[in-house]
Design a protein around this motif. Sequence first.
Motif, PDB file in Angstrom:
ATOM      1  N   ARG A  21      53.439  69.543  51.595  1.00  0.00           N
ATOM      2  CA  ARG A  21      51.985  70.170  51.941  1.00  0.00           C
ATOM      3  C   ARG A  21      51.509  69.477  53.238  1.00  0.00           C
ATOM      4  NH1 ARG A  21      48.969  70.389  46.084  1.00  0.00           N
ATOM      5  NH2 ARG A  21      50.191  71.840  45.043  1.00  0.00           N
ATOM      6  N   PRO A  22      51.783  68.153  53.587  1.00  0.00           N
ATOM      7  CA  PRO A  22      51.436  67.558  54.780  1.00  0.00           C
ATOM      8  C   PRO A  22      51.936  68.046  56.087  1.00  0.00           C
ATOM      9  CG  PRO A  22      51.872  65.936  53.423  1.00  0.00           C
ATOM     10  CD  PRO A  22      52.454  67.044  52.737  1.00  0.00           C
ATOM     11  N   ALA A  23      53.361  68.573  55.822  1.00  0.00           N
ATOM     12  CA  ALA A  23      53.952  69.251  56.938  1.00  0.00           C
ATOM     13  C   ALA A  23      53.483  70.855  57.276  1.00  0.00           C
ATOM     14  CB  ALA A  23      55.434  69.480  56.840  1.00  0.00           C
ATOM     15  N   LEU A  24      53.164  71.433  56.025  1.00  0.00           N
ATOM     16  CA  LEU A  24      52.502  72.774  55.998  1.00  0.00           C
ATOM     17  C   LEU A  24      51.070  72.815  56.662  1.00  0.00           C
ATOM     18  CD1 LEU A  24      52.609  75.893  55.240  1.00  0.00           C
ATOM     19  CD2 LEU A  24      51.844  74.980  52.906  1.00  0.00           C
ATOM     20  N   VAL A  25      50.229  71.791  56.162  1.00  0.00           N
ATOM     21  CA  VAL A  25      48.996  71.644  56.946  1.00  0.00           C
ATOM     22  C   VAL A  25      49.141  71.548  58.363  1.00  0.00           C
ATOM     23  CG1 VAL A  25      46.882  70.066  56.948  1.00  0.00           C
ATOM     24  CG2 VAL A  25      48.042  70.604  54.801  1.00  0.00           C
ATOM     25  N   ARG A  26      50.161  70.613  58.755  1.00  0.00           N
ATOM     26  CA  ARG A  26      50.180  70.301  60.145  1.00  0.00           C
ATOM     27  C   ARG A  26      50.575  71.631  60.828  1.00  0.00           C
ATOM     28  NH1 ARG A  26      52.837  65.388  58.369  1.00  0.00           N
ATOM     29  NH2 ARG A  26      54.881  66.519  58.822  1.00  0.00           N
ATOM     30  N   GLY A  27      51.723  72.286  60.446  1.00  0.00           N
ATOM     31  CA  GLY A  27      52.049  73.622  60.894  1.00  0.00           C
ATOM     32  C   GLY A  27      50.899  74.607  61.091  1.00  0.00           C
ATOM     33  N   THR A  28      50.253  74.568  60.325  1.00  0.00           N
ATOM     34  CA  THR A  28      48.919  75.841  60.121  1.00  0.00           C
ATOM     35  C   THR A  28      47.999  75.317  61.257  1.00  0.00           C
ATOM     36  OG1 THR A  28      49.282  76.039  57.687  1.00  0.00           O
ATOM     37  CG2 THR A  28      47.199  76.767  58.752  1.00  0.00           C
ATOM     38  N   ILE A  29      47.710  74.097  61.344  1.00  0.00           N
ATOM     39  CA  ILE A  29      46.787  73.382  62.528  1.00  0.00           C
ATOM     40  C   ILE A  29      47.305  73.646  63.687  1.00  0.00           C
ATOM     41  CG2 ILE A  29      45.639  71.450  63.390  1.00  0.00           C
ATOM     42  CD1 ILE A  29      45.464  70.251  60.547  1.00  0.00           C
ATOM     43  N   ILE A  30      48.649  73.376  63.819  1.00  0.00           N
ATOM     44  CA  ILE A  30      49.084  73.803  65.359  1.00  0.00           C
ATOM     45  C   ILE A  30      49.195  75.260  65.659  1.00  0.00           C
ATOM     46  CG2 ILE A  30      51.362  73.641  66.660  1.00  0.00           C
ATOM     47  CD1 ILE A  30      52.125  70.987  64.984  1.00  0.00           C
ATOM     48  N   VAL A  31      49.473  76.061  64.701  1.00  0.00           N
ATOM     49  CA  VAL A  31      49.293  77.557  64.974  1.00  0.00           C
ATOM     50  C   VAL A  31      47.948  78.044  65.150  1.00  0.00           C
ATOM     51  CG1 VAL A  31      49.827  79.765  63.880  1.00  0.00           C
ATOM     52  CG2 VAL A  31      51.433  78.042  63.607  1.00  0.00           C
ATOM     53  N   VAL A  32      47.067  77.425  64.603  1.00  0.00           N
ATOM     54  CA  VAL A  32      45.701  77.925  65.063  1.00  0.00           C
ATOM     55  C   VAL A  32      45.350  77.395  66.201  1.00  0.00           C
ATOM     56  CG1 VAL A  32      43.411  77.387  64.248  1.00  0.00           C
ATOM     57  CG2 VAL A  32      45.009  77.941  62.425  1.00  0.00           C
ATOM     58  N   LEU A  33      45.656  76.030  66.659  1.00  0.00           N
ATOM     59  CA  LEU A  33      45.260  75.769  67.774  1.00  0.00           C
ATOM     60  C   LEU A  33      45.936  76.168  69.238  1.00  0.00           C
ATOM     61  CD1 LEU A  33      45.462  71.907  67.316  1.00  0.00           C
ATOM     62  CD2 LEU A  33      43.357  73.315  67.557  1.00  0.00           C
ATOM     63  N   LEU A  34      47.114  76.730  68.713  1.00  0.00           N
ATOM     64  CA  LEU A  34      47.938  77.351  69.784  1.00  0.00           C
ATOM     65  C   LEU A  34      46.982  78.945  69.993  1.00  0.00           C
ATOM     66  CD1 LEU A  34      51.570  76.791  68.992  1.00  0.00           C
ATOM     67  CD2 LEU A  34      50.343  75.990  70.859  1.00  0.00           C
ATOM     68  N   LEU A  35      46.801  79.664  68.999  1.00  0.00           N
ATOM     69  CA  LEU A  35      46.165  80.808  68.965  1.00  0.00           C
ATOM     70  C   LEU A  35      44.639  80.963  69.572  1.00  0.00           C
ATOM     71  CD1 LEU A  35      46.797  82.360  65.202  1.00  0.00           C
ATOM     72  CD2 LEU A  35      48.016  82.960  67.560  1.00  0.00           C
ATOM     73  N   LEU A  36      44.145  79.680  69.509  1.00  0.00           N
ATOM     74  CA  LEU A  36      42.735  79.436  70.183  1.00  0.00           C
ATOM     75  C   LEU A  36      43.237  79.287  71.599  1.00  0.00           C
ATOM     76  CD1 LEU A  36      40.910  77.200  67.625  1.00  0.00           C
ATOM     77  CD2 LEU A  36      40.345  79.538  67.751  1.00  0.00           C
ATOM     78  N   ALA A  37      44.144  78.609  71.972  1.00  0.00           N
ATOM     79  CA  ALA A  37      44.618  78.353  73.222  1.00  0.00           C
ATOM     80  C   ALA A  37      44.802  79.695  74.004  1.00  0.00           C
ATOM     81  CB  ALA A  37      45.558  77.238  73.313  1.00  0.00           C
ATOM     82  N   LEU A  38      45.245  80.389  73.325  1.00  0.00           N
ATOM     83  CA  LEU A  38      46.083  81.605  73.904  1.00  0.00           C
ATOM     84  C   LEU A  38      45.038  82.822  74.127  1.00  0.00           C
ATOM     85  CD1 LEU A  38      49.878  81.783  72.427  1.00  0.00           C
ATOM     86  CD2 LEU A  38      49.120  81.646  74.759  1.00  0.00           C
ATOM     87  N   PHE A  39      44.230  82.861  73.028  1.00  0.00           N
ATOM     88  CA  PHE A  39      43.291  84.107  73.010  1.00  0.00           C
ATOM     89  C   PHE A  39      41.830  83.544  72.983  1.00  0.00           C
ATOM     90  CE2 PHE A  39      47.321  85.307  70.801  1.00  0.00           C
ATOM     91  CZ  PHE A  39      47.444  86.222  71.559  1.00  0.00           C
TER      92      PHE A  39
END
Length: 303
Positions: A21-39
């Motif tokens: 679960r910690p890895a899943l949470v970290r991955g979700t946060i990273i994906v969200v941050l990348l989407l925010l940075a891109l769009f």
Amino acid sequence: MIDTAGPKAPAAARLLPRPDRPALVRGTIIVVLLLLALFALPPLMNGYYTVTMTQVAIYSIVTLGLGLLVGRVGLYSLGQIAVLIIGAWTGARLLFGTGQPFIVVMIEAGLVTMIIGSLITLPALRLRGLYLALITLMLAGAVTVIEATLNFPNGGGGFSGYNGSLVHIPQIRRPSFAGTDPAYYRFSVIVAIVMFLLVYAHLRARPGRAWASIRQSEAASLAAGISTTFYKLWAMALASFVTGVAGALLAGGDRYLYSIDFPIQNSITLLAVVLMGGVFSLAGAVIAAFLQSFLPAMLYQLW
């Protein structure tokens, strides 16, 4: 006797590992941050901060390579600015002198810096700590002198491609799909993501385990049958490759390159921000890039 414990899961299902679960949470946060940075971020930024964030994306690749050497292998290098200069010079020369696609030029610049960086630092790989830092700093100084003498390509002819008259200097070419500053920012973020994934794949595989062993104890690594010279050279080649890609990306981002853009003191500054950002995690490279590029730009704007 009646079993009141309820239905039990099959034995095979009980043997399956539970999701991290910690890895899943970290991955979700990273994906969200990348989407925010891109769009989400580009429409909110003016031209000044768009260029600044492009620099952050580019320098995150540079700090990624240096963080790999320092944090994962224990090699303190002060020569990454020299590698960045070589990558930027190679990328600018190829973009002016050929009609190759920008992505191909980036890969070629990375390969050139990988070969040059590996060959130059190979004799110094037996050194560690302060001695290696001094040798690589001398390399950065030598490359700085050479590029100050040759100057960066600006559309002229000959080997260097330098136009001494400084009249009608053309801009360094960008990819056709990233001609504007917001589009080039997004392109730089995508390239940075690819470089981070490349380094992460190495860290999760056999080279990453060998680098961790070398960093803990080179003598124990040799006793365990690990070729320390080979894996240190591998790390230097990987760091040089990603830095060379960043150099070509920087050439397209700045559009004009001059010798004064790469002072020798930037080598020390780069190592300092990498240490402050954290060398034991990939996120530290992003923090270091913000310290290197965004913080000075923000302070200058506020001043």
